[in-house]
Design a protein around this motif. Structure first.
Motif, PDB file in Angstrom:
ATOM      1  N   HIS A  18       0.361  -1.307   0.363  1.00 22.98           N
ATOM      2  CA  HIS A  18       0.138  -0.420  -0.134  1.00 22.98           C
ATOM      3  C   HIS A  18       1.065   1.325   0.071  1.00 22.98           C
ATOM      4  N   PRO A  20       1.831   3.850  -1.172  1.00 17.61           N
ATOM      5  CA  PRO A  20       1.598   5.025  -2.100  1.00 17.61           C
ATOM      6  C   PRO A  20       2.636   5.248  -2.966  1.00 17.61           C
ATOM      7  N   ASP A  23       0.500   3.787  -6.353  1.00 19.51           N
ATOM      8  CA  ASP A  23      -0.544   4.742  -6.751  1.00 19.51           C
ATOM      9  C   ASP A  23      -0.204   6.102  -7.727  1.00 19.51           C
ATOM     10  N   GLN A  24       0.648   6.380  -6.849  1.00 22.87           N
ATOM     11  CA  GLN A  24       0.801   7.185  -7.434  1.00 22.87           C
ATOM     12  C   GLN A  24       1.574   7.581  -8.978  1.00 22.87           C
TER      13      GLN A  24
END
Length: 605
Positions: A18, A20, A23-24
């Motif tokens: 997870h 970040p 996803d970025q």
């Protein structure tokens, strides 16, 4: 060294599934490729006729692949996490979600670009392929244009991509699931158990012949139960492939596989011819094995079982082989060849990119993986603390060294053709195999058994896989001619092809159903690559043994990665894989090893 020294540290890639950043980065990937797609979709007509615009688009495309990528690095990390935590459903869900995003990005903003380049007129193609200003892209363009005349519209291509899962992949998945769930009651070393085919494999080489026989006939019963489903499965895969090829106007069922490998069919035909003319080597091996066991024939359940499981004389009294010793032997092997190889190996250990010990939730087997020039290779294996670990670790190190040396090419070429994917791994595995026995008695029963097992693996990679390729050619031909091929017909073809491998050393009728459980036959015309990889490796080993300075040629091969066709790569180091004589060099190495075993047996027996 402690066991903890051989665990992956995946935090050097991302902090967690997870993180970040994942996803970025996916958002950035979509943004950049959306901009690229929008720009060149608006210029698609001009792109097909304007050389300058085409060059500009290729430069931009290459830069995006290099700097932004297409999600390979993110999937790479998640796949590694999954490999050591298979029971974690959250990781699998994360992989599926990211993969869906990547597929959508590719289909919407990248695939059209390849299709549009494919529409460049033939005359302009010839001009561009002789233009030095395009030299960095000649291989990419040649590969695109080799198949482009068979392309359909963007919408049709997208549709075929979607339906391939339900029309082909799901059939193969169903077959795989059935083979891993249907079970039978069989005798094992611990007593009678209900086992699936995959679970039976653990006992197929038991030291107890009653167990081996029970496993063999248990597998036969499962095959009989799966027979009709496997017939439908293979026919569905063949029919879908045939229908797509008919719509594209392709007559040759091997065309797409060999095009994706960038190898000419004539070269594969030459390889097959060279192997066919030497099937007597395989038959000679099995005759020697029978002779060693004091028999004229081999029972089907003993055919491919190693000698140390069949006869107590061949058991190694010093079977314990600490993993630290494996690391030392592989390191010594690499250093004896080239310091660069050794440094790559030591870096992987010090950076915790080798996960070696079995643990709950960890994937079985072994692999080496990386995703791009920006990532480093990670190796997974499951040590048995036996001498087999030496070959496994050296094999995966071969992939890693090939990956690292290949980082000199453009990212668009950073991969390996299926034809050459196993060359480096087998090259280093064989050198490590020799070093593993450097300190042992050279003509012992245990040494004989190990070397026989090695030759048996080579025979399976070359002679058995080529028999599988010939089997595929026949079933594709019959299915195309008649519309359907029956299980009985596949039995007969398999029986005929296995005859070349084994001769009359065993009851081959009991193995005519081999096609039911041969997974690679569900990936059409894939299996030739096992033979090509091993034989090319044998040729490279032979030239290095002749003169250690030829190692520079091997390094040059690895540095080229997939930037040229296999034929062009080996031409650069003075080898011609289009000639039968080339493949015969590799085959002669197997023959030489077998002759050494015949002489050794006469001495020690």
């Amino acid at each position: 060294m402690k066991n903890n020294d051989f665990n992956w540290d995946l935090n050097q890639i991302y902090q967690s599934i997870h993180d970040p950043r994942i996803d970025q980065e996916i958002e950035m990937i979509e943004k950049k490729w959306r901009e690229f797609g929008s720009k060149y979709k608006a210029l698609s007509e001009k792109l097909k006729t304007d050389k300058d615009l085409l060059k500009e688009s290729l430069v931009e495309y290459t830069k995006l692949v290099e700097e932004v990528g297409l999600g390979n690095d993110q999937i790479f990390y998640l796949t590694l996490k999954n490999s050591i935590d298979l029971e974690n459903a959250e990781i699998r869900a994360r992989i599926n979600k990211i993969r869906e995003q990547i597929v959508r990005i590719h289909s919407q903003f990248v695939e059209f670009f390849i299709l549009e380049i494919g529409k460049v007129p033939d005359e302009l193609q010839k001009i561009i392929l002789s233009d030095v200003n395009f030299k960095d892209y000649h291989t990419l363009l040649r590969r695109i244009w080799r198949t482009s005349k068979y392309n359909l519209s963007e919408a049709e291509e997208r549709m075929f991509y979607i339906v391939s899962k339900t029309s082909s992949d799901n059939w193969a998945d169903m077959g795989s699931t059935l083979r891993s769930t249907v079970n039978r009651l069989v005798l094992t070393d611990e007593g009678r158990k209900r086992l699936t085919l995959s679970e039976m494999s653990k006992y197929a080489d038991s030291k107890n012949e009653k167990v081996r026989k029970s496993i063999f006939f248990g597998a036969k019963k499962i095959n009989k139960e799966l027979r009709q489903a496997a017939e439908f499965e293979l026919n569905s895969i063949l029919e879908f492939k045939r229908n797509i090829e008919d719509l594209r106007g392709i007559d040759d069922p091997e065309f797409y596989r060999l095009s994706s490998d960038d190898i000419e069919k004539e070269i594969v035909n030459t390889l097959i011819q060279a192997v066919e003319e030497n099937f007597q080597i395989s038959q000679r091996y099995y005759k020697l094995k029978a002779k060693v066991l004091g028999s004229k024939k081999l029972k089907p359940w003993n055919l491919n079982v190693d000698l140390d499981k069949l006869d107590h004389r061949f058991v190694d009294v010093d079977q314990k082989f600490p993993f630290e010793r494996t690391v030392e032997i592989v390191g010594r092997t690499l250093k004896s060849l080239d310091d660069v190889f050794y440094e790559i190996f030591i870096d992987a250990i010090s950076e915790h990119r080798l996960d070696a010990f079995p643990k709950r939730g960890k994937r079985g087997g072994a692999f080496c993986a990386n995703s791009s020039k920006k990532t480093k290779s990670f190796i997974l294996m499951n040590t048995t603390e036996s001498i087999l670990d030496v070959m496994t670790l050296a094999h995966e190190c071969g992939h890693m060294i090939h990956n690292e040396l290949g980082k000199t090419v453009l990212e668009i070429y950073y991969s390996n053709s299926l034809t050459t994917a196993e060359v480096s791994s087998i090259f280093f595995e064989d050198f490590a195999f020799r070093n593993a026995f450097f300190e042992t008695e050279k003509e012992s029963y245990a040494m004989f058994a190990r070397r026989m097992a090695k030759i048996q693996d080579e025979i399976a990679s070359v002679f058995l896989q080529i028999s599988g390729y010939k089997f595929e050619r026949q079933i594709h031909s019959i299915a195309k001619q008649k519309g359907y091929i029956s299980a009985k017909e596949m039995d007969e073809i398999m029986l005929s092809e296995l005859k070349g491998v084994y001769g009359d050393i065993t009851d081959l009728k009991s193995r005519s159903d081999r096609w039911i459980t041969w997974p690679h036959l569900r990936r059409p015309f894939y299996v030739y690559s096992y033979a090509s990889g091993l034989l090319i490796s044998k040729v490279l080993q032979s030239i290095v043994h002749e003169n250690l300075s030829n190692l520079e040629k091997v390094k040059h091969f690895m540095k080229l990665s997939n930037s040229l066709s296999p034929k062009e790569i080996f031409e650069q180091i003075g080898l011609d894989i289009s000639k039968k004589a080339f493949w015969e060099i590799g085959i002669s190495e197997i023959k030489r090893e077998l002759e050494e075993m015949e002489i050794m047996w006469d001495k020690i027996s």
